[in-house]
Design a protein around this motif. Structure first.
Motif, short mmCIF file in Angstrom:
data_model
loop_
_atom_site.label_atom_id
_atom_site.label_comp_id
_atom_site.label_asym_id
_atom_site.label_seq_id
_atom_site.Cartn_x
_atom_site.Cartn_y
_atom_site.Cartn_z
N THR A 3 0.86 -1.17 0.00
CA THR A 3 0.00 0.00 0.00
C THR A 3 0.90 1.22 0.00
O THR A 3 1.82 1.31 0.80
N LEU A 4 0.65 2.17 -0.90
CA LEU A 4 1.44 3.40 -0.94
C LEU A 4 0.75 4.44 -0.07
O LEU A 4 -0.38 4.84 -0.32
N VAL A 5 1.46 4.86 0.98
CA VAL A 5 0.92 5.75 2.00
C VAL A 5 1.67 7.07 1.98
O VAL A 5 2.90 7.09 2.06
N TYR A 6 0.93 8.17 1.87
CA TYR A 6 1.53 9.50 2.03
C TYR A 6 1.28 9.91 3.47
O TYR A 6 0.14 10.00 3.92
N SER A 7 2.36 10.17 4.20
CA SER A 7 2.27 10.39 5.64
C SER A 7 3.12 11.58 6.04
O SER A 7 4.31 11.63 5.73
N MET A 8 2.50 12.54 6.74
CA MET A 8 3.24 13.73 7.19
C MET A 8 2.57 14.31 8.44
O MET A 8 1.41 14.06 8.71
N GLN A 9 3.35 15.15 9.14
CA GLN A 9 2.83 15.96 10.22
C GLN A 9 2.44 17.30 9.61
O GLN A 9 3.23 17.90 8.87
N VAL A 10 1.24 17.79 9.93
CA VAL A 10 0.65 18.90 9.21
C VAL A 10 0.04 19.90 10.19
O VAL A 10 -0.60 19.49 11.17
N SER A 11 0.19 21.19 9.89
CA SER A 11 -0.48 22.21 10.69
C SER A 11 -1.97 22.18 10.40
O SER A 11 -2.41 21.64 9.38
N LEU A 12 -2.75 22.78 11.28
CA LEU A 12 -4.20 22.79 11.11
C LEU A 12 -4.60 23.45 9.79
O LEU A 12 -5.61 23.08 9.19
N ASP A 13 -3.80 24.40 9.30
CA ASP A 13 -4.13 25.07 8.04
C ASP A 13 -3.45 24.42 6.83
O ASP A 13 -3.44 24.98 5.75
N GLY A 14 -2.91 23.21 7.01
CA GLY A 14 -2.49 22.40 5.86
C GLY A 14 -1.07 22.55 5.38
O GLY A 14 -0.78 22.28 4.21
N PHE A 15 -0.14 22.93 6.26
CA PHE A 15 1.25 23.10 5.86
C PHE A 15 2.15 22.13 6.63
O PHE A 15 1.92 21.85 7.80
N VAL A 16 3.21 21.66 5.95
CA VAL A 16 4.18 20.77 6.60
C VAL A 16 5.38 21.56 7.12
O VAL A 16 6.18 21.04 7.89
N ALA A 17 5.53 22.80 6.67
CA ALA A 17 6.54 23.72 7.17
C ALA A 17 5.99 25.13 6.99
O ALA A 17 5.19 25.38 6.09
N ASP A 18 6.40 26.04 7.87
CA ASP A 18 5.90 27.40 7.76
C ASP A 18 6.66 28.16 6.67
O ASP A 18 7.50 27.59 5.97
N ALA A 19 6.39 29.45 6.52
CA ALA A 19 7.00 30.25 5.45
C ALA A 19 8.52 30.31 5.55
O ALA A 19 9.21 30.49 4.54
N ALA A 20 9.07 30.15 6.74
CA ALA A 20 10.52 30.15 6.94
C ALA A 20 11.12 28.75 6.80
O ALA A 20 12.33 28.56 6.97
#
Length: 192
Positions: A3-20
Protein backbone atom coordinates in the motif's frame (compact mmCIF):
# COMPACT_ATOMS: atom_id res chain seq x y z
CA UNK A 1 1.44 -5.87 -3.20
CA UNK A 2 2.14 -2.98 -0.89
CA UNK A 3 0.00 0.00 0.00
CA UNK A 4 1.44 3.40 -0.94
CA UNK A 5 0.92 5.75 2.00
CA UNK A 6 1.53 9.50 2.03
CA UNK A 7 2.27 10.39 5.64
CA UNK A 8 3.24 13.73 7.19
CA UNK A 9 2.83 15.96 10.22
CA UNK A 10 0.65 18.90 9.21
CA UNK A 11 -0.48 22.21 10.69
CA UNK A 12 -4.20 22.79 11.11
CA UNK A 13 -4.13 25.07 8.04
CA UNK A 14 -2.49 22.40 5.86
CA UNK A 15 1.25 23.10 5.86
CA UNK A 16 4.18 20.77 6.60
CA UNK A 17 6.54 23.72 7.17
CA UNK A 18 5.90 27.40 7.76
CA UNK A 19 7.00 30.25 5.45
CA UNK A 20 10.52 30.15 6.94
CA UNK A 21 10.77 26.36 6.41
CA UNK A 22 10.42 25.70 10.16
CA UNK A 23 8.45 22.77 11.56
CA UNK A 24 10.48 21.30 14.41
CA UNK A 25 9.05 23.66 17.03
CA UNK A 26 5.43 22.71 16.32
CA UNK A 27 5.49 19.23 14.74
CA UNK A 28 7.57 17.45 17.38
CA UNK A 29 5.79 14.27 18.52
CA UNK A 30 5.86 13.27 22.18
CA UNK A 31 6.35 9.68 23.37
CA UNK A 32 2.66 8.82 23.03
CA UNK A 33 2.58 10.04 19.43
CA UNK A 34 5.90 8.38 18.64
CA UNK A 35 4.51 5.06 19.89
CA UNK A 36 1.64 5.38 17.39
CA UNK A 37 4.06 6.35 14.62
CA UNK A 38 6.26 3.36 15.45
CA UNK A 39 3.28 1.04 15.34
CA UNK A 40 2.34 2.29 11.87
CA UNK A 41 5.90 2.38 10.54
CA UNK A 42 6.65 -1.15 11.75
CA UNK A 43 4.72 -2.24 8.61
CA UNK A 44 6.81 -0.11 6.22
CA UNK A 45 9.24 -1.91 3.94
CA UNK A 46 10.21 1.05 1.73
CA UNK A 47 10.43 4.82 2.15
CA UNK A 48 10.21 7.06 -0.92
CA UNK A 49 11.66 10.48 -0.14
CA UNK A 50 12.48 13.79 -1.72
CA UNK A 51 15.87 15.35 -1.04
CA UNK A 52 14.80 17.65 1.80
CA UNK A 53 12.84 14.93 3.58
CA UNK A 54 15.72 12.49 3.18
CA UNK A 55 18.17 14.99 4.66
CA UNK A 56 15.75 15.56 7.56
CA UNK A 57 15.22 11.84 8.17
CA UNK A 58 18.84 10.71 7.73
CA UNK A 59 19.53 11.73 11.36
CA UNK A 60 17.69 8.54 12.40
CA UNK A 61 20.80 6.69 11.23
CA UNK A 62 23.56 9.30 11.42
CA UNK A 63 22.99 11.21 14.68
CA UNK A 64 23.29 9.20 17.93
CA UNK A 65 21.84 12.10 19.97
CA UNK A 66 18.58 11.95 18.00
CA UNK A 67 18.47 8.16 18.04
CA UNK A 68 19.02 7.92 21.79
CA UNK A 69 16.82 10.80 22.95
CA UNK A 70 14.08 8.41 24.15
CA UNK A 71 13.04 4.75 23.99
CA UNK A 72 10.46 5.52 21.27
CA UNK A 73 13.08 7.45 19.28
CA UNK A 74 15.43 4.47 19.45
CA UNK A 75 12.65 2.17 18.25
CA UNK A 76 11.82 4.49 15.34
CA UNK A 77 15.50 4.65 14.36
CA UNK A 78 15.65 0.84 14.23
CA UNK A 79 12.52 0.73 12.05
CA UNK A 80 13.84 3.41 9.70
CA UNK A 81 17.32 1.94 9.40
CA UNK A 82 16.18 -1.54 8.38
CA UNK A 83 13.76 -0.31 5.69
CA UNK A 84 14.71 0.28 2.07
CA UNK A 85 14.86 3.93 1.04
CA UNK A 86 14.66 5.54 -2.40
CA UNK A 87 15.56 9.23 -2.68
CA UNK A 88 14.39 11.30 -5.65
CA UNK A 89 16.68 14.27 -6.28
CA UNK A 90 18.30 16.06 -9.20
CA UNK A 91 20.76 17.85 -6.90
CA UNK A 92 21.85 15.28 -4.30
CA UNK A 93 25.09 13.61 -5.36
CA UNK A 94 25.26 10.80 -2.80
CA UNK A 95 23.39 9.23 0.12
CA UNK A 96 24.90 8.38 3.48
CA UNK A 97 22.45 5.87 4.92
CA UNK A 98 22.16 2.12 4.47
CA UNK A 99 19.61 0.42 2.21
CA UNK A 100 19.30 3.67 0.22
CA UNK A 101 19.15 4.23 -3.52
CA UNK A 102 19.30 7.57 -5.33
CA UNK A 103 17.14 8.40 -8.36
CA UNK A 104 17.48 11.57 -10.43
CA UNK A 105 13.79 11.66 -11.38
CA UNK A 106 10.42 10.36 -10.28
CA UNK A 107 9.31 7.58 -12.63
CA UNK A 108 5.66 6.63 -12.00
CA UNK A 109 6.09 3.24 -13.67
CA UNK A 110 9.06 2.40 -11.45
CA UNK A 111 7.15 3.52 -8.34
CA UNK A 112 4.14 1.42 -9.38
CA UNK A 113 6.49 -1.58 -9.70
CA UNK A 114 8.06 -0.88 -6.28
CA UNK A 115 4.56 -0.81 -4.82
CA UNK A 116 3.64 -4.07 -6.57
CA UNK A 117 6.82 -5.78 -5.34
CA UNK A 118 6.69 -4.43 -1.77
CA UNK A 119 6.53 -6.86 1.14
CA UNK A 120 4.99 -4.17 3.36
CA UNK A 121 3.71 -0.64 3.12
CA UNK A 122 5.53 1.89 1.01
CA UNK A 123 5.50 5.42 2.36
CA UNK A 124 6.10 8.53 0.35
CA UNK A 125 7.30 11.36 2.53
CA UNK A 126 7.70 14.93 1.42
CA UNK A 127 5.00 16.99 -0.28
CA UNK A 128 6.90 17.66 -3.50
CA UNK A 129 7.59 14.03 -4.37
CA UNK A 130 4.20 12.96 -2.98
CA UNK A 131 2.46 15.38 -5.34
CA UNK A 132 3.91 13.41 -8.29
CA UNK A 133 2.58 10.14 -6.89
CA UNK A 134 -0.82 11.65 -6.11
CA UNK A 135 -1.15 13.10 -9.62
CA UNK A 136 -0.33 9.68 -11.11
CA UNK A 137 -2.96 7.94 -8.96
CA UNK A 138 -0.39 5.88 -7.06
CA UNK A 139 -1.26 6.89 -3.48
CA UNK A 140 -3.65 4.50 -1.74
CA UNK A 141 -3.79 6.12 1.68
CA UNK A 142 -3.12 9.47 3.29
CA UNK A 143 -2.05 9.57 6.93
CA UNK A 144 -2.15 12.97 8.61
CA UNK A 145 -0.73 13.77 12.00
CA UNK A 146 -2.59 17.03 12.59
CA UNK A 147 -0.70 19.44 14.83
CA UNK A 148 -2.60 21.99 16.98
CA UNK A 149 -1.10 25.06 15.31
CA UNK A 150 -1.91 27.45 12.48
CA UNK A 151 1.21 28.70 10.69
CA UNK A 152 -0.38 30.97 8.08
CA UNK A 153 1.56 29.80 5.04
CA UNK A 154 4.53 27.80 3.86
CA UNK A 155 4.99 24.42 2.20
CA UNK A 156 1.59 22.88 1.50
CA UNK A 157 0.78 19.28 2.41
CA UNK A 158 -1.40 18.56 -0.63
CA UNK A 159 -1.26 19.66 -4.28
CA UNK A 160 -4.08 21.66 -5.85
CA UNK A 161 -6.38 18.94 -7.06
CA UNK A 162 -9.47 17.13 -5.92
CA UNK A 163 -9.15 13.93 -3.92
CA UNK A 164 -12.06 11.96 -2.55
CA UNK A 165 -11.16 10.34 0.75
CA UNK A 166 -12.73 7.83 3.11
CA UNK A 167 -11.86 8.18 6.82
CA UNK A 168 -10.59 4.87 8.21
CA UNK A 169 -9.06 5.83 11.55
CA UNK A 170 -8.81 8.72 13.98
CA UNK A 171 -6.93 8.99 17.25
CA UNK A 172 -6.52 11.94 19.58
CA UNK A 173 -3.36 12.34 21.66
CA UNK A 174 -2.83 14.08 24.99
CA UNK A 175 -0.60 16.76 23.40
CA UNK A 176 -3.46 17.89 21.12
CA UNK A 177 -2.26 16.12 17.97
CA UNK A 178 -4.78 14.05 16.03
CA UNK A 179 -3.93 11.12 13.76
CA UNK A 180 -6.21 10.72 10.74
CA UNK A 181 -6.02 7.91 8.21
CA UNK A 182 -7.88 8.15 4.89
CA UNK A 183 -8.18 5.75 1.97
CA UNK A 184 -7.93 7.54 -1.37
CA UNK A 185 -11.03 6.72 -3.39
CA UNK A 186 -10.76 6.10 -7.13
CA UNK A 187 -11.13 9.34 -9.07
CA UNK A 188 -14.28 9.86 -11.03
CA UNK A 189 -15.75 12.42 -13.33
CA UNK A 190 -17.49 15.22 -11.52
CA UNK A 191 -20.51 16.53 -13.36
CA UNK A 192 -21.01 20.28 -13.52
Amino acid sequence: MGTLVYSMQVSLDGFVADAAGEFTSWARPDEQVLAAINDEHSRVSTYLLGRRMYQTMAVWETNPEVIEQSPQSTEFAQIWQKADKVVFSRTLEAVDTSHTQLRTRFDPEEVAQMKADAQGNVTIDGPTVAAHAIRHGLVDRIDVLLCPVVVGGGLRFLPDLRLDLDLQHEQRFDNGMVQLRYDVLPSHEISA
